[in-house]
Scaffold this active site. Structure first.
Site, short mmCIF file in Angstrom:
data_model
loop_
_atom_site.label_atom_id
_atom_site.label_comp_id
_atom_site.label_asym_id
_atom_site.label_seq_id
_atom_site.Cartn_x
_atom_site.Cartn_y
_atom_site.Cartn_z
N TYR A 1 -0.48 -10.15 -5.97
CA TYR A 1 0.49 -9.36 -5.20
C TYR A 1 1.52 -10.36 -4.69
O TYR A 1 1.17 -11.36 -4.06
CB TYR A 1 -0.18 -8.67 -4.01
CG TYR A 1 -0.97 -7.44 -4.36
CD1 TYR A 1 -0.36 -6.32 -4.92
CD2 TYR A 1 -2.33 -7.36 -4.10
CE1 TYR A 1 -1.08 -5.18 -5.23
CE2 TYR A 1 -3.07 -6.22 -4.39
CZ TYR A 1 -2.44 -5.14 -4.96
OH TYR A 1 -3.15 -4.01 -5.26
N ASP B 1 3.28 -2.37 -9.90
CA ASP B 1 3.35 -0.93 -9.64
C ASP B 1 3.06 -0.60 -8.18
O ASP B 1 2.69 0.53 -7.86
CB ASP B 1 2.37 -0.17 -10.55
CG ASP B 1 0.91 -0.60 -10.35
OD1 ASP B 1 0.65 -1.50 -9.53
OD2 ASP B 1 0.04 -0.02 -11.03
N HIS C 1 -2.89 1.73 -11.64
CA HIS C 1 -3.55 1.22 -10.43
C HIS C 1 -4.79 2.06 -10.10
O HIS C 1 -5.11 2.31 -8.94
CB HIS C 1 -2.58 1.24 -9.25
CG HIS C 1 -2.75 0.09 -8.30
ND1 HIS C 1 -1.91 -0.99 -8.29
CD2 HIS C 1 -3.66 -0.15 -7.33
CE1 HIS C 1 -2.28 -1.82 -7.34
NE2 HIS C 1 -3.34 -1.33 -6.75
#
Length: 498
Positions: A237, A265, A357
């Site tokens: 991230y 995403d 995800h």
């Protein structure tokens, strides 16, 4: 470090002077309150007290020592002043403990659904809500599973399948399975050893683990638990502070990580209502210093509490910078369209993961397996396929080895499995993960023989019928095992009478 009495710590229980205890050490977190990713209220709940129990499941062990300035590390708790508190075991917890004791023996576990059903029974309600939740109406998480049911096999016969080999390479690294462990966060919510269960099992069986940014265990702790030569990837991230990201990525490369998977995403986390409802709290969940205050949010959920550092400004213009800070192959995780797949290829990246995800982001987004057909067709316009310099992975909804074979036949290089492996260690620890690997191997052997494929390379589009894949309404037989475990969303509840 000096000894500090618990009485002294208790005197610092306000927003203007907030001390907490973590693992027997005292920290002054007053200045950190506005910066805490989970908000200040959870820290203030433990102001002047021991916060270890709340800290452990959702933080790596070194989080507080790494991010808090040294001058805020005040000392060690005087053990002579610690008052042992007997924790009251609730009726709910007693039932949970009894269920753990009466779990089926591991040799009675025959499929990956079994792990999920047992995890659902023995996890705390908050842990289950965090792990199992998906966004909005949870259409996509269910579609991820259903999509595989709309693909049918076209087996070939009379081939010598006395020996079948399902080993492969993923980003040039050998793997005993055409499957890698996809990143899932906060492993310690489900087991005290957290992600280390995955690392140890993967090392024994030659499976590649993707280390999550939001692991409960420290990054170095996970890498240190690997055996010599064990392959690990990193899921990233991207932090708003690019210097933090640069240091993290370069440290991972120095520690021997072989691939960088950048999650693309999640500029904002989806609304995961099961998780959010579990985090609605009454006034007993508000710190003393917050009593009678207005505007206190009680509905953020675990996911939002741990993710506020993620940078929503991440864009294609950042790709050259990432390529400049590492020599690891870079893969974009969360691609959903042929247009973005071609852009990733044109930017010289090593691959993409077709992913939504796990259904936790944009609800009603299509499944990765459905997107695979269009993406492969688009990539063929850039040259011969398969392309050794660009790999396509798929994740989401995989519960059977047959799912893996369908994805590879349609053009995937390998398949990511996240929740299924996570549930296996929630239910049985490291041994559960190893059993999950064995189940997948057994299913691969059977299915490859019945399909007439002796190696992964022999899987081809002609071995599957995906004509019904784009039909989202049909007469496909329901997946009874999955549907039995799935917990429907609930509406807001009336309070019980006083």
């Amino acid at each position: 470090m000096s000894l500090i009495s618990t009485h002294t710590v208790a005197e610092h229980a306000t927003a203007s002077s907030c001390w907490i205890i973590v693992h027997g050490k005292v920290y002054d977190v007053t200045d950190f309150l506005p910066e805490h990713p989970g908000g200040s209220k959870i820290i203030l709940k433990y102001a002047g007290a021991d916060a270890t129990e709340a800290y452990d499941p959702i933080h790596p062990p070194d989080a507080i020592t790494t991010h808090l300035p040294k001058e805020k590390h005040l000392g060690v708790v005087d053990p002579n002043t610690v008052i042992k508190v007997v924790k009251e075991v609730t009726a709910e917890e007693k039932i949970r403990q009894e269920l753990i004791v009466t779990r089926p023996p591991l040799d009675e576990i025959v499929n990956l659904h079994d792990f999920e059903a047992i995890a659902k029974a023995i996890l705390s309600p908050k842990a289950w809500a965090y792990y199992s939740s998906a966004s909005d109406d949870e259409i996509t998480i269910r579609e991820n599973r259903a999509a595989y049911q709309r693909i049918w096999f076209r087996p070939r016969i009379l081939r010598d399948v006395s020996v079948v080999d399902w080993s492969t390479t993923i980003l040039g690294q050998r793997s005993s399975l055409p499957v890698y462990i996809s990143a899932t966060a906060l492993g310690k919510l489900g087991h005290p050893d957290g992600e280390l269960n995955l690392t140890r099992a993967a090392g024994k069986h030659g499976v590649i683990q993707m280390i999550p940014t939001l692991a409960s265990c420290a990054f170095d702790e996970i890498v240190d638990a690997a055996v010599p030569g064990q392959v690990q990837f990193l899921q990233l991230y991207v932090n708003r502070d690019r210097e933090i990201t640069r240091k993290y990525v370069q440290h991972a490369e120095k520690r021997g990580v072989k691939g960088l998977f950048i999650t693309v995403d999640a500029p904002q986390l989806g609304r995961r209502e099961k998780d959010m409802r579990m985090k609605f709290v009454d006034e007993s969940g508000v710190a003393k210093v917050q009593e009678n205050q207005s505007g206190i949010r009680k509905d953020e959920g675990v996911a939002r509490a741990i993710s506020s550092f993620i940078d929503p400004s991440l864009s294609w213009k950042d790709i050259p910078w990432f390529k400049s800070i590492t020599n690891m192959p870079i893969v974009l995780k969360g691609v959903a369209t042929p247009e973005d797949a071609l852009m990733a290829y044109d930017y010289g990246l090593a691959g993409i993961v077709l992913s939504n995800h796990g259904g936790r982001q944009l609800d009603t987004a299509r499944s990765g397996i459905e997107n695979l057909i269009e993406v492969v067709a688009a990539l063929k316009t850039r040259g011969p396929w398969p392309n050794p310099k660009f790999e396509v992975f798929v994740d989401g909804g995989v519960r059977r080895a047959s799912d893996v074979l369908k994805a590879i036949a349609l053009g995937a290089s390998a398949v990511g499995v996240g929740r299924a492996f996570m549930y296996s260690f929630c239910a049985y620890g490291q041994e559960g993960v190893e059993k999950a690997f064995e189940i997948i191997q057994d299913e691969l052997m059977m299915n490859m023989r019945l399909l007439g494929a002796r190696t992964i390379d022999e899987l081809s589009p002609e071995m599957v019928d995906a004509n019904a894949l784009h039909s989202h309404v049909g007469l496909t037989p329901p997946d009874n095992l999955y549907n039995t475990i799935y917990q429907p969303l609930a509406l807001a509840q009336f309070k019980t009478k006083l």
